[in-house]
Scaffold this motif. Structure first.
Motif, PDB file in Angstrom:
ATOM      1  N   ILE A  10       0.834  -1.203   0.000  1.00  0.00           N
ATOM      2  CA  ILE A  10       0.000   0.000   0.000  1.00  0.00           C
ATOM      3  C   ILE A  10       0.867   1.251   0.000  1.00  0.00           C
ATOM      4  CG2 ILE A  10      -1.966  -1.089   1.111  1.00  0.00           C
ATOM      5  CD1 ILE A  10      -1.079   0.135   3.765  1.00  0.00           C
ATOM      6  N   ARG A  11       0.310   2.348  -0.479  1.00  0.00           N
ATOM      7  CA  ARG A  11       0.995   3.628  -0.468  1.00  0.00           C
ATOM      8  C   ARG A  11       1.065   4.150   0.969  1.00  0.00           C
ATOM      9  NH1 ARG A  11      -2.888   3.578  -4.546  1.00  0.00           N
ATOM     10  NH2 ARG A  11      -2.063   3.767  -6.684  1.00  0.00           N
ATOM     11  N   VAL A  12       2.040   5.003   1.242  1.00  0.00           N
ATOM     12  CA  VAL A  12       2.175   5.569   2.579  1.00  0.00           C
ATOM     13  C   VAL A  12       0.944   6.396   2.943  1.00  0.00           C
ATOM     14  CG1 VAL A  12       3.456   7.265   3.942  1.00  0.00           C
ATOM     15  CG2 VAL A  12       4.679   5.492   2.698  1.00  0.00           C
ATOM     16  N   SER A  13       0.402   7.130   1.968  1.00  0.00           N
ATOM     17  CA  SER A  13      -0.807   7.923   2.231  1.00  0.00           C
ATOM     18  C   SER A  13      -1.978   7.014   2.589  1.00  0.00           C
ATOM     19  CB  SER A  13      -1.164   8.777   1.014  1.00  0.00           C
ATOM     20  OG  SER A  13      -1.369   7.957  -0.130  1.00  0.00           O
ATOM     21  N   GLU A  14      -2.021   5.823   1.980  1.00  0.00           N
ATOM     22  CA  GLU A  14      -3.064   4.855   2.312  1.00  0.00           C
ATOM     23  C   GLU A  14      -2.849   4.284   3.706  1.00  0.00           C
ATOM     24  OE1 GLU A  14      -3.874   3.302  -2.291  1.00  0.00           O
ATOM     25  OE2 GLU A  14      -2.503   2.211  -0.974  1.00  0.00           O
ATOM     26  N   CYS A  15      -1.596   4.092   4.070  1.00  0.00           N
ATOM     27  CA  CYS A  15      -1.266   3.558   5.395  1.00  0.00           C
ATOM     28  C   CYS A  15      -1.683   4.521   6.503  1.00  0.00           C
ATOM     29  CB  CYS A  15       0.241   3.272   5.474  1.00  0.00           C
ATOM     30  SG  CYS A  15       0.775   2.504   7.016  1.00  0.00           S
ATOM     31  N   THR A  16      -1.434   5.800   6.310  1.00  0.00           N
ATOM     32  CA  THR A  16      -1.755   6.778   7.352  1.00  0.00           C
ATOM     33  C   THR A  16      -3.258   6.978   7.514  1.00  0.00           C
ATOM     34  OG1 THR A  16      -1.544   8.597   5.752  1.00  0.00           O
ATOM     35  CG2 THR A  16       0.410   8.041   7.046  1.00  0.00           C
ATOM     36  N   SER A  17      -4.043   6.588   6.518  1.00  0.00           N
ATOM     37  CA  SER A  17      -5.493   6.796   6.601  1.00  0.00           C
ATOM     38  C   SER A  17      -6.237   5.570   7.136  1.00  0.00           C
ATOM     39  CB  SER A  17      -6.057   7.171   5.226  1.00  0.00           C
ATOM     40  OG  SER A  17      -5.924   6.099   4.316  1.00  0.00           O
ATOM     41  N   ILE A  18      -5.517   4.493   7.466  1.00  0.00           N
ATOM     42  CA  ILE A  18      -6.169   3.281   7.971  1.00  0.00           C
ATOM     43  C   ILE A  18      -6.788   3.553   9.338  1.00  0.00           C
ATOM     44  CG2 ILE A  18      -5.846   0.886   8.710  1.00  0.00           C
ATOM     45  CD1 ILE A  18      -3.426   0.765   6.820  1.00  0.00           C
ATOM     46  N   GLN A  19      -8.051   3.200   9.467  1.00  0.00           N
ATOM     47  CA  GLN A  19      -8.756   3.284  10.743  1.00  0.00           C
ATOM     48  C   GLN A  19      -8.818   1.890  11.376  1.00  0.00           C
ATOM     49  OE1 GLN A  19     -10.274   6.603  11.821  1.00  0.00           O
ATOM     50  NE2 GLN A  19      -8.560   6.883  10.390  1.00  0.00           N
TER      51      GLN A  19
ATOM     52  N   GLY B 143       1.433  -1.540  22.512  1.00  0.00           N
ATOM     53  CA  GLY B 143       2.020  -0.271  22.097  1.00  0.00           C
ATOM     54  C   GLY B 143       1.037   0.865  21.886  1.00  0.00           C
ATOM     55  N   ARG B 144      -0.069   0.566  21.206  1.00  0.00           N
ATOM     56  CA  ARG B 144      -0.965   1.641  20.793  1.00  0.00           C
ATOM     57  C   ARG B 144      -1.600   2.367  21.971  1.00  0.00           C
ATOM     58  NH1 ARG B 144      -6.119   3.015  19.450  1.00  0.00           N
ATOM     59  NH2 ARG B 144      -6.322   4.365  17.612  1.00  0.00           N
ATOM     60  N   LEU B 145      -2.049   1.621  22.985  1.00  0.00           N
ATOM     61  CA  LEU B 145      -2.708   2.255  24.132  1.00  0.00           C
ATOM     62  C   LEU B 145      -1.776   3.214  24.859  1.00  0.00           C
ATOM     63  CD1 LEU B 145      -4.878  -0.631  25.635  1.00  0.00           C
ATOM     64  CD2 LEU B 145      -5.655   1.424  24.442  1.00  0.00           C
ATOM     65  N   GLN B 146      -0.499   2.819  24.963  1.00  0.00           N
ATOM     66  CA  GLN B 146       0.474   3.699  25.627  1.00  0.00           C
ATOM     67  C   GLN B 146       0.692   4.973  24.815  1.00  0.00           C
ATOM     68  OE1 GLN B 146       0.529   0.438  25.415  1.00  0.00           O
ATOM     69  NE2 GLN B 146       2.017  -0.534  26.794  1.00  0.00           N
ATOM     70  N   LEU B 147       0.698   4.852  23.487  1.00  0.00           N
ATOM     71  CA  LEU B 147       0.876   6.033  22.638  1.00  0.00           C
ATOM     72  C   LEU B 147      -0.382   6.889  22.607  1.00  0.00           C
ATOM     73  CD1 LEU B 147       2.709   4.384  19.580  1.00  0.00           C
ATOM     74  CD2 LEU B 147       3.730   5.859  21.312  1.00  0.00           C
TER      75      LEU B 147
ATOM     76  N   GLN C 292      -8.434  10.149  21.536  1.00  0.00           N
ATOM     77  CA  GLN C 292      -9.590   9.437  21.008  1.00  0.00           C
ATOM     78  C   GLN C 292      -9.411   9.041  19.540  1.00  0.00           C
ATOM     79  OE1 GLN C 292     -12.273   8.646  22.992  1.00  0.00           O
ATOM     80  NE2 GLN C 292     -11.044   9.524  24.650  1.00  0.00           N
ATOM     81  N   SER C 293      -8.188   9.120  19.023  1.00  0.00           N
ATOM     82  CA  SER C 293      -7.968   8.839  17.605  1.00  0.00           C
ATOM     83  C   SER C 293      -8.368   7.416  17.252  1.00  0.00           C
ATOM     84  CB  SER C 293      -6.487   9.055  17.250  1.00  0.00           C
ATOM     85  OG  SER C 293      -6.250   8.689  15.896  1.00  0.00           O
ATOM     86  N   GLN C 294      -9.035   7.264  16.104  1.00  0.00           N
ATOM     87  CA  GLN C 294      -9.420   5.949  15.599  1.00  0.00           C
ATOM     88  C   GLN C 294      -8.439   5.444  14.535  1.00  0.00           C
ATOM     89  OE1 GLN C 294     -12.100   3.961  16.788  1.00  0.00           O
ATOM     90  NE2 GLN C 294     -11.749   5.518  18.368  1.00  0.00           N
ATOM     91  N   ALA C 295      -7.365   6.210  14.313  1.00  0.00           N
ATOM     92  CA  ALA C 295      -6.349   5.787  13.344  1.00  0.00           C
ATOM     93  C   ALA C 295      -5.612   4.564  13.884  1.00  0.00           C
ATOM     94  CB  ALA C 295      -5.371   6.921  13.081  1.00  0.00           C
ATOM     95  N   LEU C 296      -5.268   3.643  12.992  1.00  0.00           N
ATOM     96  CA  LEU C 296      -4.535   2.454  13.421  1.00  0.00           C
ATOM     97  C   LEU C 296      -3.149   2.834  13.927  1.00  0.00           C
ATOM     98  CD1 LEU C 296      -4.132  -0.619  13.640  1.00  0.00           C
ATOM     99  CD2 LEU C 296      -3.427  -0.608  11.226  1.00  0.00           C
ATOM    100  N   PHE C 297      -2.446   3.635  13.154  1.00  0.00           N
ATOM    101  CA  PHE C 297      -1.080   4.006  13.521  1.00  0.00           C
ATOM    102  C   PHE C 297      -1.036   5.448  14.023  1.00  0.00           C
ATOM    103  CE2 PHE C 297      -0.329   0.711  10.191  1.00  0.00           C
ATOM    104  CZ  PHE C 297       0.190  -0.252  11.054  1.00  0.00           C
ATOM    105  N   ILE C 298      -0.545   5.631  15.230  1.00  0.00           N
ATOM    106  CA  ILE C 298      -0.510   6.954  15.841  1.00  0.00           C
ATOM    107  C   ILE C 298       0.911   7.313  16.256  1.00  0.00           C
ATOM    108  CG2 ILE C 298      -2.914   6.979  16.613  1.00  0.00           C
ATOM    109  CD1 ILE C 298      -2.030   5.947  19.285  1.00  0.00           C
ATOM    110  N   ASN C 299       1.152   8.612  16.441  1.00  0.00           N
ATOM    111  CA  ASN C 299       2.483   9.077  16.850  1.00  0.00           C
ATOM    112  C   ASN C 299       2.547   9.195  18.374  1.00  0.00           C
ATOM    113  OD1 ASN C 299       1.125  11.483  17.486  1.00  0.00           O
ATOM    114  ND2 ASN C 299       1.614  12.410  15.504  1.00  0.00           N
ATOM    115  N   ASN C 300       3.671   9.719  18.866  1.00  0.00           N
ATOM    116  CA  ASN C 300       3.849   9.789  20.325  1.00  0.00           C
ATOM    117  C   ASN C 300       3.017  10.884  20.980  1.00  0.00           C
ATOM    118  OD1 ASN C 300       5.237  11.961  19.381  1.00  0.00           O
ATOM    119  ND2 ASN C 300       7.253  11.312  20.085  1.00  0.00           N
ATOM    120  N   ARG C 301       2.234  11.623  20.168  1.00  0.00           N
ATOM    121  CA  ARG C 301       1.299  12.603  20.728  1.00  0.00           C
ATOM    122  C   ARG C 301      -0.135  12.059  20.757  1.00  0.00           C
ATOM    123  NH1 ARG C 301       4.310  15.371  17.126  1.00  0.00           N
ATOM    124  NH2 ARG C 301       2.572  15.492  15.633  1.00  0.00           N
ATOM    125  N   GLY C 302      -0.286  10.796  20.347  1.00  0.00           N
ATOM    126  CA  GLY C 302      -1.606  10.191  20.338  1.00  0.00           C
ATOM    127  C   GLY C 302      -2.448  10.566  19.141  1.00  0.00           C
ATOM    128  N   GLU C 303      -1.809  11.125  18.097  1.00  0.00           N
ATOM    129  CA  GLU C 303      -2.516  11.532  16.887  1.00  0.00           C
ATOM    130  C   GLU C 303      -2.131  10.615  15.725  1.00  0.00           C
ATOM    131  OE1 GLU C 303      -0.990  15.422  16.468  1.00  0.00           O
ATOM    132  OE2 GLU C 303      -2.157  16.282  18.132  1.00  0.00           O
TER     133      GLU C 303
END
Length: 299
Positions: free
Chosen positions: A149-158, A198-202, A207-218
């Motif tokens: 998948i494209r990176v833009s597609e990866c960042t939009s995964i819920q 990992g995800r819960l700690q990040l 309340q983000s529903q994104a699969l992959f989040i950064n260290n700010r929870g976004e």
């Protein structure tokens, strides 16, 4: 910039969003190309788009070549402007398209870069940490390689887009086209571990529903993934640089090298045209040629 230019651009952008369903990244490229051309027209004393003609288009092409733009970039800019003026013609805002007879420069025949299997193993080894970001990084790397998948597609995964039981992912691609893509056990396990440890700690209290989040929870951004991949490569012994699309190229190349048919790879990549996928057959042929020349006693 002239207000008439700005208004025409805004209407065109709305057309790209609502009728063409282009992604935000594609629209950004269009806006950049239009702004650059408008700046050129201002310098040429053109104050109305109706006054832009083929002479201006040719002069603009000369300027792009003088500024050492690659053939691919010049071709994209011409395509953007041609689409823009075609839209204006349709809306009867101009009578002619100054780019109508400007030829696209032939693109360089560069083959896409990809990682060999041993290089991919190096990347997986260096992201074997246990911290939340390490778990996320491994999950991203595994999923990009497993699905192409494209990176833009990866960042939009819920979260709702991924099915760990069926090992399938709903991908929202270019033009808001959706497709289901399967993934293997390695990616599935990496995602499970990331979700559990990992995800819960990040996420913290987010309340983000994104699969992959950064260290700010976004939700992680394409830039965040590029930075992460660059950091991983620096930890390996590889001297090559990386861009996110290399994993997409690697996915397609490894599939074809191992016997996958072209139509299947086309569907998995979400290519509208088979010609886009056929590029990878040249990569695999080049790989076979290098292997032959390296190992055959009479090569």
């Amino acid at each position: 910039m002239q207000s008439a230019f700005v208004e025409a651009k805004q209407q065109f952008v709305q057309y790209l969003q609502t009728e063409k369903n282009f992604s935000s990244l594609t629209i950004e490229h269009y806006i950049h190309d239009l702004d650059y051309f408008f700046t050129f027209l201002n310098k040429e004393g053109v104050r109305d788009l109706k006054d832009a003609d083929e002479i201006h288009a040719k002069l603009y092409l000369v300027q792009l070549h003088q500024e050492k733009y690659s053939r691919a970039s010049v071709s994209r800019k011409i395509s953007s402007l041609r689409s823009f003026f075609s839209y204006l013609q349709r809306e009867e805002a101009v009578s002619s398209n100054p780019l109508a007879y400007i030829l696209h420069p032939k693109k360089e025949g560069r083959l896409p870069h990809f990682f060999y299997e041993n290089e991919m193993e190096q990347l997986f080894l260096v992201c074997n940490g246990t911290k939340p970001l390490d778990l996320r990084n491994k999950a991203i790397l595994e999923l990009l390689y497993a699905t192409g998948i494209r990176v833009s597609e990866c960042t939009s995964i819920q979260l709702k887009d991924i099915d760990l039981v069926m090992s399938t992912l709903l991908v929202k691609g270019k033009g808001k086209k959706e497709r289901y893509v399967p993934f293997g056990d390695f990616a599935g396990e990496a995602i499970r571990v990331y979700l559990e440890k990992g995800r819960l700690q990040l996420l913290k209290n987010g309340q983000s529903q994104a699969l992959f989040i950064n260290n700010r929870g976004e939700a992680i951004t394409p830039r965040g993934i590029r930075h992460m991949l660059t950091s991983l490569v620096k930890k390996t012994s590889m001297t090559s640089s990386i861009h996110p699309h290399m994993l997409r190229h690697t996915f397609a190349t490894h599939l074809l090298n191992n016997g996958a048919d072209l139509r299947t790879v086309q569907e998995l990549l979400g290519h509208a045209h088979l010609s886009s996928t056929q590029l990878y057959t040249h990569v695999t042929k080049e790989h076979l040629k290098k292997t032959y020349n390296s190992f055959h006693p009479r090569a």
